[in-house]
Write an enzyme that holds these catalytic residues in place. Sequence first.
Site, PDB file in Angstrom:
ATOM      1  N   TYR A  25     -13.312   5.549  10.344  1.00 47.38           N
ATOM      2  CA  TYR A  25     -12.473   6.046   9.250  1.00 47.38           C
ATOM      3  C   TYR A  25     -13.059   5.544   7.942  1.00 47.38           C
ATOM      4  O   TYR A  25     -13.244   4.343   7.756  1.00 47.38           O
ATOM      5  CB  TYR A  25     -11.054   5.508   9.437  1.00 47.38           C
ATOM      6  CG  TYR A  25     -10.019   5.900   8.411  1.00 47.38           C
ATOM      7  CD1 TYR A  25      -8.988   6.775   8.741  1.00 47.38           C
ATOM      8  CD2 TYR A  25     -10.017   5.364   7.121  1.00 47.38           C
ATOM      9  CE1 TYR A  25      -7.997   7.117   7.818  1.00 47.38           C
ATOM     10  CE2 TYR A  25      -9.046   5.709   6.194  1.00 47.38           C
ATOM     11  CZ  TYR A  25      -8.033   6.577   6.552  1.00 47.38           C
ATOM     12  OH  TYR A  25      -7.056   6.907   5.641  1.00 47.38           O
ATOM     13  N   HIS A  48       0.786  -1.233   0.000  1.00 46.65           N
ATOM     14  CA  HIS A  48       0.000   0.000   0.000  1.00 46.65           C
ATOM     15  C   HIS A  48       0.823   1.292   0.000  1.00 46.65           C
ATOM     16  O   HIS A  48       0.289   2.363  -0.302  1.00 46.65           O
ATOM     17  CB  HIS A  48      -0.929   0.010   1.211  1.00 46.65           C
ATOM     18  CG  HIS A  48      -2.238   0.697   0.976  1.00 46.65           C
ATOM     19  ND1 HIS A  48      -2.388   1.764   0.102  1.00 46.65           N
ATOM     20  CD2 HIS A  48      -3.472   0.481   1.497  1.00 46.65           C
ATOM     21  CE1 HIS A  48      -3.644   2.161   0.104  1.00 46.65           C
ATOM     22  NE2 HIS A  48      -4.329   1.406   0.936  1.00 46.65           N
ATOM     23  N   THR A  83      -5.076  10.391   0.077  1.00 48.59           N
ATOM     24  CA  THR A  83      -6.429  10.146   0.575  1.00 48.59           C
ATOM     25  C   THR A  83      -6.763  11.172   1.653  1.00 48.59           C
ATOM     26  O   THR A  83      -5.890  11.828   2.202  1.00 48.59           O
ATOM     27  CB  THR A  83      -6.575   8.741   1.186  1.00 48.59           C
ATOM     28  OG1 THR A  83      -5.644   8.601   2.266  1.00 48.59           O
ATOM     29  CG2 THR A  83      -6.349   7.668   0.136  1.00 48.59           C
ATOM     30  N   SER A 141     -12.049   5.943   3.947  1.00 44.56           N
ATOM     31  CA  SER A 141     -11.036   6.473   3.037  1.00 44.56           C
ATOM     32  C   SER A 141     -11.681   7.143   1.835  1.00 44.56           C
ATOM     33  O   SER A 141     -12.653   6.644   1.262  1.00 44.56           O
ATOM     34  CB  SER A 141     -10.133   5.330   2.562  1.00 44.56           C
ATOM     35  OG  SER A 141      -9.130   5.813   1.700  1.00 44.56           O
TER      36      SER A 141
END
Length: 659
Positions: free
Chosen positions: A492, A380, A505, A494
């Site tokens: 959260y 990632h 992001t 994204s």
Amino acid sequence: MFVLIKSGLPKLTIRSHGRVTITRQLARSTIASRDNLEYQYMQMSKIPTMHFQASLPRLPIPKLEDTCRRYLNAQKPLLTDEEFRNTSSNVSKFLIGEGQSLQKQLIQLNAKNSHTSYISEPWFDMYLCDRKPLPINYNPFLIYTPESDAKYDSQLVKATNLVVSSLRFLKSLNDNVLEPEVFHMRPDKSDTELFRNVTRLIPSRFSWYGAYLFKAFPLDMSQYKNLFNTTRLPRLEKDEISYNPSAKHLIVLRKGHFYAFDVLDANNSIRSPKEIAACLKVVLEDDRPPNKHPVGILTTMDRDQWARARSHLIKTGNREVLKKIDSAVFAMILDDEIIGTDNNNLIRAYLHKDGTNRWFDKSFSLIVSKDGYGGINFEHSWGDGVAVLRYFQDVKADISKKPRFHPDEVNELPRENVERLEFLIDAKSQSIIDQQRSTYQKWIDRLCVDHIIYKQFGKEECKKLGVSPDAVMQLAFQLALYNLEGKMVPTYESCSTAAYKHGRTETIRSCTLETKAICVAMTQKQLELSKSELKKMIHDCSKAHNVLTREAVMGQGFDRHLFALKKISEKSNSQPAIFRDSAYEVLNRNVLSTSTLSSPVVTAGGFGPVIPDGYGIGYMIQDKSLGAVVTSYEGKRNASKYIQTLEQAFKSIHDVLHA
């Protein structure tokens, strides 16, 4: 150590004496069956791939007062009155004091680095400095929907077509003829030949403005180059992203063994489908037992531990083997297990497996099971979902519309040589590998995985009912947890900021006062609200969510801004009270960590919990269904119980919306 292994099939020799030259000296083919642009390129865009990059707007730095206001709004549903008063006091002091100095420093720093965004470097550092292992903690996965003709889901055929189409994407990208990524507000007006003919003639430094006149928004494509030939190298304290565009080979893993063969020829042309299939068949027919010392398991380690183990591997004669793995175009993983119809087993195969036939450091790995499931697991740090999903969807469209290798060609393959990569494993490396296999197995045994596909309603019905499908999903996540625990938790979601140069992001804080109100109202029957009143509350919730989403997309969230300000403050060893406040720490311990990569070609996608006592929720919103993959750790929270309450949340929301 490199060992050549060969198939026993008859050799087929094909010669070519012709060459094709295209604009900007695109690649030349040396084999007749490939001597055409149609095979070499997935797309031949009129607009160069990076045409809009130079003129992309820069990610805005929000006003300090806006960030403070949004931060407090996100804290309101989570804090008691006393806690909120304390946090408000810290925020007020920050706004008139230290925050002003930090904001000024950030603006100055941003002005000096006009080629990028203010969040790019600290966000890369956030990933690369974290010492946690990559699988589960960071690497997400996506799984393809099956092919319409089951014959194309056989392992060799599926793997070959995925490789060929991936290379066609790579070639189009490298030669600047991949269609630029553009968000079309009105596709009927902008996703047209007129748009392409006009905008390609506008100089790059002004091209974004030309697209804007069509209500089209080009997206940042700076991450795309790291899709291929890239790996994350473990280093002490901070990892490194390694990119080697000159490599022409693929790395293949099977039974914990490593293989390599060239997929591009000397002229950077894609080798024929039969040649690639023949190489993969050599690997599939290698009858060696599973590797007793699978080095890939080391990529599941704590990053500092892996850095030390890797240094020892290099000292003991494995530098060239590691270089071969690191520089490969990407990793193709061929699993021998049959997954069958157990979807939770399918999810585990692509999220983590047992680590013995994986290399989690590669930018991405294509994984194909024995029974023909296909998908990817990706690292990632180098990039986000926008680039990965674009690649994923384009490859799926390519293998479905016009597969280059066919089931009836399996027995017509040429003889090919494949390198077998052998690690030199001494007693110390063997001990490290054995220990990590045990450690990793204990870790994944603690992971709970479950999923839901709710078919009673989806995107189409949400829109008819006047609510945002994403808001419905986020409300359902809140309602499910509230039903289980009777409280609201940090959440959260994204959101991509790819509309800006080097955007990454932003966070949508979907736990709002509006979601709290509806969760309380729907679970506490004594309030005796009518369904019409509840319906209005859901609509209010949707409107609030849409505002947050719009702000985040436009770079006007608060999370990345505060993150950047905090990083600047750390350099002076002076931490403002806003960051020392326990409320700030709690808000960033996201019990519900959610992300969506909805696409008709995705069967499932997800990731692990970001904290030990949290849920990792990868979700999809389809036209007629809602789906989620949920992960958690045993003894902390329970993914299966959460899935059950999530189904009830969907039903309750659906029932109210139909009032």
